[in-house]
Design a protein around this motif. Structure first.
Motif, short mmCIF file in Angstrom:
data_model
loop_
_atom_site.label_atom_id
_atom_site.label_comp_id
_atom_site.label_asym_id
_atom_site.label_seq_id
_atom_site.Cartn_x
_atom_site.Cartn_y
_atom_site.Cartn_z
N GLY A 5 -13.51 6.12 0.94
CA GLY A 5 -14.62 4.45 1.83
C GLY A 5 -13.75 3.20 2.11
O GLY A 5 -14.46 2.32 2.09
N PHE A 6 -12.29 3.61 2.43
CA PHE A 6 -11.69 2.39 2.97
C PHE A 6 -10.61 2.77 4.39
O PHE A 6 -10.67 3.89 4.02
CB PHE A 6 -10.59 2.90 1.72
N GLU A 7 -10.02 1.87 4.99
CA GLU A 7 -9.52 1.90 5.79
C GLU A 7 -8.37 1.27 5.48
O GLU A 7 -7.51 0.54 4.95
CB GLU A 7 -9.77 0.83 6.73
N ILE A 8 -7.22 2.43 5.98
CA ILE A 8 -5.66 1.75 5.33
C ILE A 8 -4.72 1.88 6.88
O ILE A 8 -5.14 2.79 7.62
CB ILE A 8 -5.60 3.56 5.11
N LYS A 9 -4.66 0.73 7.07
CA LYS A 9 -3.47 0.69 8.19
C LYS A 9 -2.07 0.53 7.54
O LYS A 9 -1.58 -0.48 6.55
CB LYS A 9 -4.13 -0.89 8.63
N ALA A 54 0.71 7.92 2.53
CA ALA A 54 0.78 8.73 1.14
C ALA A 54 0.61 7.50 0.42
O ALA A 54 -0.59 8.22 -0.71
CB ALA A 54 1.74 9.49 1.87
N ASP A 55 1.21 6.70 -0.06
CA ASP A 55 1.29 5.50 -1.46
C ASP A 55 -0.13 4.62 -1.65
O ASP A 55 -0.83 4.93 -2.36
CB ASP A 55 2.48 5.25 -1.58
N ASP A 61 -6.58 6.84 -5.50
CA ASP A 61 -6.92 7.90 -5.92
C ASP A 61 -6.27 8.19 -7.61
O ASP A 61 -7.67 8.57 -8.35
CB ASP A 61 -5.98 9.51 -5.42
N ARG A 62 -5.42 7.28 -7.86
CA ARG A 62 -5.00 6.87 -9.27
C ARG A 62 -6.40 5.83 -10.20
O ARG A 62 -6.50 6.10 -11.18
CB ARG A 62 -3.56 6.49 -9.28
N PHE A 63 -7.15 4.64 -9.08
CA PHE A 63 -7.81 4.26 -9.77
C PHE A 63 -8.90 4.21 -9.17
O PHE A 63 -9.13 2.96 -8.98
CB PHE A 63 -7.03 2.39 -9.58
N PRO A 64 -9.50 5.35 -8.84
CA PRO A 64 -11.19 4.84 -7.84
C PRO A 64 -11.77 3.75 -8.67
O PRO A 64 -12.68 3.18 -8.32
CB PRO A 64 -10.94 6.50 -8.47
N GLN A 65 -12.16 3.70 -10.16
CA GLN A 65 -12.67 2.86 -10.69
C GLN A 65 -11.71 0.94 -10.56
O GLN A 65 -13.45 0.12 -10.20
CB GLN A 65 -13.63 2.54 -12.19
N ARG A 66 -11.25 0.77 -10.51
CA ARG A 66 -10.32 -0.12 -9.98
C ARG A 66 -10.37 -0.54 -8.95
O ARG A 66 -11.05 -2.04 -9.28
CB ARG A 66 -9.02 -0.07 -10.64
N TYR A 67 -10.61 -0.08 -7.60
CA TYR A 67 -10.41 0.60 -6.36
C TYR A 67 -11.94 0.41 -6.27
O TYR A 67 -12.23 -0.02 -4.71
CB TYR A 67 -8.85 0.44 -5.79
#
Length: 78
Positions: A5-9, A54-55, A61-67
């Protein structure tokens, strides 16, 4: 790249210092502790763009409810 659900650049700040910028695919702001962020810069200065991406994936993944896909309180009550 689209991930969960996120775009990573990835982007370079200085020679060989790669970072990742994350934005929701639906263009809505990310809400963290009630604060709205149109984009987030994640992580440290990595030696290559793939490490920065990757980071960012690990952070998502670590903070799905926060992000995650949360709405600001004012929008939720409308």
């Amino acid at each position: 790249m689209i991930y969960s659900g996120f775009e990573i650049k990835s982007f370079e700040v200085g020679k060989g210092q790669w970072h990742a910028r994350v934005q929701r695919v639906d263009q809505r702001p990310v809400v963290i502790d009630g604060m709205l962020f149109p984009t987030l810069d994640i992580g440290f200065a990595w030696s290559d763009p793939d490490a920065a991406i990757a980071d960012a994936k690990r952070a998502i993944d670590r903070f799905p409810q926060r992000y995650g896909m949360t709405m600001p309180a004012a929008e939720a009550s409308a």
